[in-house]
Design an enzyme around this catalytic site. Structure first.
Site, PDB file in Angstrom:
ATOM      1  N   GLU A  32       0.817  -1.214   0.000  1.00  0.00           N
ATOM      2  CA  GLU A  32       0.000   0.000   0.000  1.00  0.00           C
ATOM      3  C   GLU A  32       0.847   1.258   0.000  1.00  0.00           C
ATOM      4  O   GLU A  32       0.649   2.158  -0.818  1.00  0.00           O
ATOM      5  CB  GLU A  32      -0.953   0.002   1.197  1.00  0.00           C
ATOM      6  CG  GLU A  32      -1.869   1.215   1.254  1.00  0.00           C
ATOM      7  CD  GLU A  32      -2.798   1.303   0.057  1.00  0.00           C
ATOM      8  OE1 GLU A  32      -2.561   2.169  -0.807  1.00  0.00           O
ATOM      9  OE2 GLU A  32      -3.744   0.512  -0.023  1.00  0.00           O
ATOM     10  N   ASP A  61       1.265   3.991  -3.123  1.00  0.00           N
ATOM     11  CA  ASP A  61       0.949   5.411  -2.969  1.00  0.00           C
ATOM     12  C   ASP A  61       2.127   6.300  -3.356  1.00  0.00           C
ATOM     13  O   ASP A  61       1.966   7.301  -4.062  1.00  0.00           O
ATOM     14  CB  ASP A  61       0.543   5.711  -1.523  1.00  0.00           C
ATOM     15  CG  ASP A  61      -0.784   5.099  -1.138  1.00  0.00           C
ATOM     16  OD1 ASP A  61      -1.550   4.731  -2.042  1.00  0.00           O
ATOM     17  OD2 ASP A  61      -1.054   4.983   0.071  1.00  0.00           O
ATOM     18  N   SER A  96      -7.293   2.501  -4.291  1.00  0.00           N
ATOM     19  CA  SER A  96      -6.040   2.938  -3.670  1.00  0.00           C
ATOM     20  C   SER A  96      -5.108   3.555  -4.698  1.00  0.00           C
ATOM     21  O   SER A  96      -4.295   4.425  -4.362  1.00  0.00           O
ATOM     22  CB  SER A  96      -5.320   1.752  -3.018  1.00  0.00           C
ATOM     23  OG  SER A  96      -5.715   1.568  -1.698  1.00  0.00           O
ATOM     24  N   GLY A 112     -23.816  11.542 -17.013  1.00  0.00           N
ATOM     25  CA  GLY A 112     -23.781  12.452 -15.877  1.00  0.00           C
ATOM     26  C   GLY A 112     -23.205  11.779 -14.645  1.00  0.00           C
ATOM     27  O   GLY A 112     -22.491  10.787 -14.730  1.00  0.00           O
ATOM     28  N   ASP A 140     -22.904   9.408 -11.444  1.00  0.00           N
ATOM     29  CA  ASP A 140     -23.496   8.154 -10.974  1.00  0.00           C
ATOM     30  C   ASP A 140     -22.686   7.633  -9.795  1.00  0.00           C
ATOM     31  O   ASP A 140     -21.594   8.125  -9.493  1.00  0.00           O
ATOM     32  CB  ASP A 140     -23.598   7.108 -12.089  1.00  0.00           C
ATOM     33  CG  ASP A 140     -22.252   6.743 -12.706  1.00  0.00           C
ATOM     34  OD1 ASP A 140     -21.336   6.362 -11.959  1.00  0.00           O
ATOM     35  OD2 ASP A 140     -22.120   6.844 -13.948  1.00  0.00           O
TER      36      ASP A 140
END
Length: 525
Positions: free
Chosen positions: A245, A249, A444, A501, A503
């Site tokens: 993770e 990032d 992520s 549009g 959602d």
């Protein structure tokens, strides 16, 4: 609020437990030293002009005008000190209180139980405390102390990434995605600060060096900052999925905003750790341009105390001109819950955060052409999160989005997500982990992509963006493409179908960075 022997019941009960756990046949050690974080009220409410307009104030101005009143801080010290507790830090509205666990539970009327469970960010079992029953407050502090965090120590959030089960259909480098999404080519984030709040795992420095060099980039400036005593030393053995993770990032944000200063705030995956990590990032000097939060969990799993304190910090971020991006989740419209209902991730559902959903992207990187982009949903429980908040009301800026009603209710709520980007684990991101190239997807990955785009937009505009939604939802019309976005109109996330549009799968869509820059330049003073 009800009263119990000159104490009041704090609103906001315990969150619903969602991770497997086993109760332990022993009580918490009453003599163990413990520490709580208390949120105090503001001396004056933050005006809407600072929260939902381009107006920005400094951290000093925030503290002076909207921080805790000195009389409130002194009252907390006097009331808790008379009960044997020590207030050790009252630098802002988050006040630290220390004592033995028995003294803390006595003052706050807390009943605690011990459990063994798991932390999604770290291997192996962990032991932690959870509340059983109400949390009480000395009556003299009623209305002064809004939240008490720290008695519970269970893991709170999970990472939001997936790796493919087999060979991926395609793998994109962040640089390729930046070109496909038309990030402003003459900007690299120079002069900006991009903060990442990490809840576990570490990264190998040699992976970062090799990754950026392999992309033809000078490695960006990356600083690792320990919060709440978290370990920031590099892994001593082979990199694991728990290291993925933070590596994901840093590599995505660093590749897409290589001129920015990347700040990795490493903290603990429990309520107090998250709160302190957010405070460190949001109250940093100078303020970050953007913050990336690639973690979360269903709203109903957060205690009211923790969610309130986090929301309060996100208000601070908006006033300070910081854009906070958060992952909308990777388990579709149920957010990993098994109760048959629809749920959304927090903190992505907070209206002061830019919630990032996921798409499946089919593109030709040689010609920088997107052939197709659909809602990410592999049909095997990995799909973009999205839906309607059960906690936060529909914001004014989202009124024209035709957000569905809350699950099992006729009431409107905040719609999630706001924006999207590639997140399918089968059309994922190129990441280097343990010296090996791998493919990773998930919201992520979409989240630091958006944080990096915010840095490049801010560099070009010469001013912070803060809460982005009032600007990007400004011309929203049903069944029409919003300026600055690629509308994603095909697919679903289990409970909600994509449509023209906005959602509840991909929000307004994926970015067209150059068009979005033109829109913001026109709308900002």
């Amino acid at each position: 609020m009800g009263t119990k022997q000159n104490r009041v019941v704090l609103s906001g009960g315990a969150g619903q437990q969602w991770l497997p756990e086993h109760p332990l046949d022993r009580e918490p050690d009453p003599d163990a030293p413990a520490r709580l974080t208390l949120l105090l009220r503001r001396r004056a409410p933050l005006p809407n002009a600072l929260l939902e307009t381009p107006a920005v104030i400094s951290l000093d101005e925030l503290a002076a005008q909207y921080g805790a009143a000195p009389d409130d801080v002194q009252l907390v010290k006097d009331v808790l000190g008379a009960r044997g507790l020590e207030v050790t830090d009252a630098g802002d509205r988050l006040v630290t209180v220390e004592a033995g666990l028995a003294a803390l539970t006595s003052v706050f009327g807390a009943s605690l139980r011990l459990f063994e469970g798991e932390d999604p960010f770290r291997p192996g079992p962990v032991h932690y405390r959870r509340l059983a029953g109400d949390l009480l407050l000395p009556a003299e502090l009623d209305g002064v102390v809004l939240s008490v965090v720290g008695l519970e120590t269970q893991p709170v959030a999970r990472p939001e990434f997936y790796t493919p089960d087999g060979e991926p259909n395609s793998v994109y480098s962040p640089i390729e995605l930046g070109r496909l999404y038309r990030f402003p080519a003459d900007m690299d984030g120079t002069g900006q600060r991009l903060a990442v709040v990490s809840l576990g795992g570490n990264c190998h420095p040699e992976d970062l060096q090799a990754y950026f060099t392999g992309l033809g980039l000078t490695p960006p400036s990356i600083t690792h900052i320990s919060v709440d005593g978290a370990d920031i030393s590099p892994p001593t053995g082979p990199a694991t999925k728990f290291d993925l993770e933070v590596t994901l990032d840093l590599q995505i944000s660093g590749a897409l905003a290589p001129g920015a200063q990347i700040l990795n705030y490493v903290t603990r995956n429990n309520g107090q750790g998250i709160l302190l990590g957010l405070r460190a990032a949001i109250h940093a000097t100078p303020a970050p341009t953007a913050i990336s939060l690639s973690w979360g969990s269903p709203e109903i799993t957060y205690s009211g105390q923790l969610a309130l304190a986090m929301h309060d910090l996100f208000e601070d971020a908006a006033a300070l001109g910081i854009t906070v991006c958060a992952a909308s989740g990777d388990t579709g419209s149920v957010s990993g819950m098994k109760d048959g209902g629809h749920h959304v991730n927090f903190p992505a559902s907070d209206p002061y955060l830019l919630a990032c959903g996921g798409t499946t992207l089919i593109a030709d990187v040689q010609t920088n052409t997107i052939h197709a982009e659909t809602t990410w949903n592999t049909g095997t429980s990995s799909a973009t999160g999205g839906g309607v908040s059960g906690v936060f009301d529909l914001p004014d800026w989202q009124a024209a989005a035709d957000v569905p009603k809350r699950s099992g209710s006729d009431d409107p709520g905040r719609g999630v997500p706001d924006v999207a980007a590639n997140a399918d684990n089968n059309t994922g991101y190129q990441v280097l982990l343990g010296g090996r190239q791998i493919c990773v997807g998930g919201t992520s990955a979409a989240t630091p992509l958006w944080a990096a785009l915010i840095c490049r937009l801010t560099q070009s505009l010469g001013r912070p963006l803060g809460l982005l939604q009032p600007l990007i939802y400004q011309d929203l019309q049903a069944n029409s493409v919003t300026a600055g976005f690629r509308d994603v109109i095909n697919g679903d996330n289990g409970g909600y179908a994509a449509r023209p549009g906005w959602d509840a799968n991909t929000g307004l869509g994926s970015p067209h960075g150059e068009d979005l820059l033109a829109v913001l330049r026109e709308r900002l003073p």
